[in-house]
Write an enzyme that holds these catalytic residues in place. Structure first.
Site, mmCIF file in Angstrom:
data_model
loop_
_atom_site.group_PDB
_atom_site.id
_atom_site.type_symbol
_atom_site.label_atom_id
_atom_site.label_comp_id
_atom_site.label_asym_id
_atom_site.label_seq_id
_atom_site.Cartn_x
_atom_site.Cartn_y
_atom_site.Cartn_z
ATOM 1 N N SER A 111 7.565 17.601 58.205
ATOM 2 C CA SER A 111 6.946 18.838 58.667
ATOM 3 C C SER A 111 7.450 19.199 60.064
ATOM 4 O O SER A 111 8.656 19.313 60.267
ATOM 5 C CB SER A 111 5.422 18.694 58.608
ATOM 6 O OG SER A 111 4.803 19.958 58.600
ATOM 7 N N ASP B 252 5.552 20.637 51.791
ATOM 8 C CA ASP B 252 5.445 19.784 52.972
ATOM 9 C C ASP B 252 5.468 18.288 52.624
ATOM 10 O O ASP B 252 4.722 17.827 51.763
ATOM 11 C CB ASP B 252 4.131 20.115 53.687
ATOM 12 C CG ASP B 252 4.076 19.593 55.104
ATOM 13 O OD1 ASP B 252 4.292 18.389 55.310
ATOM 14 O OD2 ASP B 252 3.805 20.401 56.013
#
Length: 293
Positions: free
Chosen positions: A74, A188
């Site tokens: 991320s 993610d």
């Protein structure tokens, strides 16, 4: 007389041969040359809290701690990718200060069926900020982490577009549209592996330095759907991180309290917290390097 001399010569040669054979069979201690330990920097997810990663990297660079690979999830993939492409903490800090909320969160009604934001602005920001275009061409080996939405697998992105890989690794489910990368639909990496210390071990790291920016998850300013989704994801990542941190030799945990998911107003404070936490960890890191030798 001649016969006796010849016999003595034979016994002498036989005795010499036995000595030479015995000497050659002795075990010679293996000399193992010293080598520098392979150090991995693992940068975890945590949205705006990721500005703390910049402070961490600045101190490691100042203390001349070598970084042989970077693994990021991320926002960890964003900061890690920028630095892996151009290992210069001053330039990294300059680029980080330029990042604003609108560079990340491009809300659009058109993409509401799959996510509130497309993520194209993030990809464009990376493209415009660094010259390196492919993951495999970064100056420091770099491994951004994503999650396969169809299979639930953790995916290590090792080849292809660097900007798109960072976008995929940062595609928080429900907020950002999933990213098609090769033949996979990705979201993610924090969904399955927010602090991928185990991946660093798989890639051959001797010493793993992990940066956990999701230790503090209390959030009382929840006023929108984005806030609800973000905090839900943060809670899940916080719990998952506990198992992954067991693979780390050093865990750096900057104080990121009171920073919400998309709070870009505390960049300086977060960088300073990263600096402070890393300075405290430097003696431990240097000791590990010396012990390895």
């Amino acid at each position: 007389m001649w016969g006796l001399s010849l016999a003595i010569r034979k016994y002498f040669l036989l005795f010499t041969g036995i000595l030479l054979f015995t000497w050659s069979c002795q075990t010679v201690p293996e000399v193992i040359p010293e080598r520098e330990p392979k150090i991995a920097l693992v940068l975890g997810g945590g949205s705006a809290k990721g500005f703390a990663h910049v402070g961490v990297i600045r101190v490691l660079e100042q203390e001349k701690i070598p970084i042989h690979m970077i693994v990021g999830t991320s926002v960890g993939s964003l900061i890690g990718g920028l630095y892996a492409a151009n290992p210069d903490s001053f330039q990294l800090e300059w680029a980080a200060f330029k990042i604003e909320k609108n560079d990340i969160l491009d809300l659009s009604i058109i993409y509401s069926k799959l996510g509130l934001a497309q993520g194209a602005r993030l990809e464009s920001f990376v493209e415009q900020t660094i010259a390196t275009k492919k993951i495999e061409d970064t100056k420091i080996p770099f491994y951004p982490i994503a999650t396969d939405l169809n299979t639930g697998e953790t995916v290590i992105l090792e080849k292809g577009s660097l900007a798109k890989a960072i976008r995929a690794s940062s595609a928080i489910p429900g907020i950002f549209v999933p990213v098609t990368f090769g033949n996979r639909l990705l979201i993610d990496g924090g969904v399955t592996n927010n602090i991928p210390c185990d991946i660093a071990r798989q890639k051959g790291a001797d010493i793993v330095i992990a940066v956990n920016i999701s230790k503090y998850i209390r959030e009382y300013e929840i006023n929108s759907l984005i806030d609800i989704i973000g905090q839900s994801v943060n809670i899940g990542m916080h719990e998952l991180s506990k198992t992954k941190l067991k693979y780390a030799d050093v865990v750096i945990e900057p104080d990121t309290k009171d920073v919400s998911m998309f709070d870009f107003s505390q960049k300086k404070r977060l960088m300073e917290e990263g600096i402070r936490a890393t300075k405290n960890a430097i003696p431990r890191i240097k000791l590990l390097i010396e012990q390895f030798k």
